[in-house]
Motif scaffolding. Structure first.
Motif, PDB file in Angstrom:
ATOM      1  N   LEU A  44      33.139  57.620  44.178  1.00 20.77           N
ATOM      2  CA  LEU A  44      31.996  57.792  45.012  1.00 20.77           C
ATOM      3  C   LEU A  44      31.358  59.313  44.737  1.00 20.77           C
ATOM      4  O   LEU A  44      32.193  60.051  44.182  1.00 20.77           O
ATOM      5  CB  LEU A  44      32.407  57.763  46.430  1.00 20.77           C
ATOM      6  N   PHE A  45      30.233  59.764  45.299  1.00 15.87           N
ATOM      7  CA  PHE A  45      29.576  60.864  45.223  1.00 15.87           C
ATOM      8  C   PHE A  45      29.431  61.279  46.558  1.00 15.87           C
ATOM      9  O   PHE A  45      29.057  60.744  47.502  1.00 15.87           O
ATOM     10  CB  PHE A  45      27.990  60.903  44.568  1.00 15.87           C
ATOM     11  N   TYR A  46      29.974  62.466  46.838  1.00 15.49           N
ATOM     12  CA  TYR A  46      29.434  63.150  48.189  1.00 15.49           C
ATOM     13  C   TYR A  46      28.886  64.706  47.732  1.00 15.49           C
ATOM     14  O   TYR A  46      29.497  65.470  46.954  1.00 15.49           O
ATOM     15  CB  TYR A  46      30.933  63.759  49.111  1.00 15.49           C
ATOM     16  N   GLY A  47      27.743  64.917  48.433  1.00 16.85           N
ATOM     17  CA  GLY A  47      26.994  66.005  48.267  1.00 16.85           C
ATOM     18  C   GLY A  47      26.520  66.704  49.586  1.00 16.85           C
ATOM     19  O   GLY A  47      26.163  65.880  50.549  1.00 16.85           O
ATOM     20  N   HIS A  48      26.780  67.996  49.882  1.00 17.43           N
ATOM     21  CA  HIS A  48      26.392  68.647  51.022  1.00 17.43           C
ATOM     22  C   HIS A  48      25.480  69.653  50.827  1.00 17.43           C
ATOM     23  O   HIS A  48      25.533  70.475  49.976  1.00 17.43           O
ATOM     24  CB  HIS A  48      27.733  69.268  51.797  1.00 17.43           C
ATOM     25  N   SER A  49      24.251  69.550  51.451  1.00 11.38           N
ATOM     26  CA  SER A  49      23.341  70.354  51.638  1.00 11.38           C
ATOM     27  C   SER A  49      22.424  70.363  50.238  1.00 11.38           C
ATOM     28  O   SER A  49      22.080  69.198  49.782  1.00 11.38           O
ATOM     29  CB  SER A  49      23.570  71.733  51.717  1.00 11.38           C
ATOM     30  N   MET A  50      22.154  71.362  49.415  1.00  6.47           N
ATOM     31  CA  MET A  50      21.615  71.251  48.215  1.00  6.47           C
ATOM     32  C   MET A  50      22.525  70.138  47.383  1.00  6.47           C
ATOM     33  O   MET A  50      21.833  69.416  46.445  1.00  6.47           O
ATOM     34  CB  MET A  50      21.775  72.428  47.343  1.00  6.47           C
ATOM     35  N   GLY A  51      23.914  70.208  47.383  1.00  4.30           N
ATOM     36  CA  GLY A  51      24.306  69.024  46.743  1.00  4.30           C
ATOM     37  C   GLY A  51      24.210  67.690  47.016  1.00  4.30           C
ATOM     38  O   GLY A  51      24.331  66.836  45.947  1.00  4.30           O
ATOM     39  N   ALA A  52      23.541  67.462  48.144  1.00  3.34           N
ATOM     40  CA  ALA A  52      23.307  66.148  48.469  1.00  3.34           C
ATOM     41  C   ALA A  52      22.331  65.720  47.644  1.00  3.34           C
ATOM     42  O   ALA A  52      22.118  64.648  47.064  1.00  3.34           O
ATOM     43  CB  ALA A  52      22.997  65.962  49.977  1.00  3.34           C
ATOM     44  N   LEU A  53      21.308  66.384  47.403  1.00  6.47           N
ATOM     45  CA  LEU A  53      20.111  66.353  46.514  1.00  6.47           C
ATOM     46  C   LEU A  53      20.497  65.996  45.081  1.00  6.47           C
ATOM     47  O   LEU A  53      20.030  65.108  44.599  1.00  6.47           O
ATOM     48  CB  LEU A  53      18.960  67.375  46.683  1.00  6.47           C
ATOM     49  N   VAL A  54      21.414  66.950  44.422  1.00  7.66           N
ATOM     50  CA  VAL A  54      21.705  66.760  43.288  1.00  7.66           C
ATOM     51  C   VAL A  54      22.675  65.468  42.944  1.00  7.66           C
ATOM     52  O   VAL A  54      22.273  64.765  42.315  1.00  7.66           O
ATOM     53  CB  VAL A  54      22.935  67.802  42.976  1.00  7.66           C
TER      54      VAL A  54
END
Length: 241
Positions: A44-54
């Protein structure tokens, strides 16, 4: 769990409208190359804030290349990618004005930055780099001609073929409920919105917000996949609080 760092800026920079900055295209290509050998088993991928867009653009790249996708794409604290983020095109602002736009941080960074000018300068430079990365992947400005109905983007790339779970802080000043729900336009395999007590940094803002986030995350991970291979369009969005 594998924490992921962005590649060195000098390796993923390109000329942009605002000068030289990090390129989302180069960043996700680099990450796909580095992470590829570790993504042969279910993940799975989890990205928060800018990391979500990445994480979203990395998933898009892998889909376009016919590579395995995450069983779920987990998004935290970021509006749907066809919408402008709250700090779009702010990289030109002076350090003090740029830092003033940030929501309160649980570690009390605002107080620390006021007391340590050198730290403020370094933080503003890093923030400017990250915001520039987001700008490199976002529309230059809101364009009503590109949308229909309730923010549904026209001419977008093919929706993802994996489910998307979106975690959003109930009091996050940077992401509205509507902006979080608009992620449904970017998947054909189901989208769930999870409203978490707290603001932009709900993963560590308070013991209550942290517990609520991880309780919800455990529920998501323990539940059955909503993979809908062959679905003709996005499934209805489900909202959980």
């Amino acid at each position: 769990m594998i924490p992921v760092r962005l590649p060195p800026p000098e390796d993923v920079s390109a000329e942009t409208a605002d000068g030289s900055g990090m390129s989302m295209t180069l960043v996700v290509a680099s990450l796909d190359h580095e992470l590829g050998p570790m993504l042969r088993r279910p993940f799975l991928f989890y990205g928060h804030s800018m990391g979500a867009l990445v994480a979203y653009h990395l998933t898009r790249l892998r889909q376009s290349r016919g590579r395995p996708l995450p069983e779920r794409l987990l998004i935290g604290a970021y509006p749907a990618p066809h919408l402008p983020h709250r700090l779009a095109h702010c990289t030109h602002l002076p350090d003090e004005d740029l830092l003033a736009l940030l929501p309160p941080h649980p570690a009390g960074h605002s107080r620390l930055l006021r007391q340590a000018p050198g730290l403020a300068t370094a933080t503003a430079a890093r923030l400017r780099l990250h915001l520039g990365l987001c700008d490199s992947a976002a529309p230059a400005a809101p364009n009503p001609a590109q949308h229909t109905g309730h923010g549904s983007p026209q001419g977008r790339s093919e929706p993802l073929r994996c489910p998307v779970d979106v975690f959003t802080g109930i009091s996050d000043p940077l992401v509205t409920d509507a902006e979080a729900a608009a992620w449904r336009h970017h998947t054909r395999a189901g989208c769930r919105i999870h409203r978490i007590p707290g603001g932009h940094f709900f993963t560590r803002e308070t013991p209550e917000s942290r517990a609520a986030f991880f309780d919800r995350l455990c529920t998501v991970l323990a539940g059955p996949s909503e993979w809908a291979a062959g679905a003709s369009g996005p499934l209805p969005v489900t909202v959980a609080s």
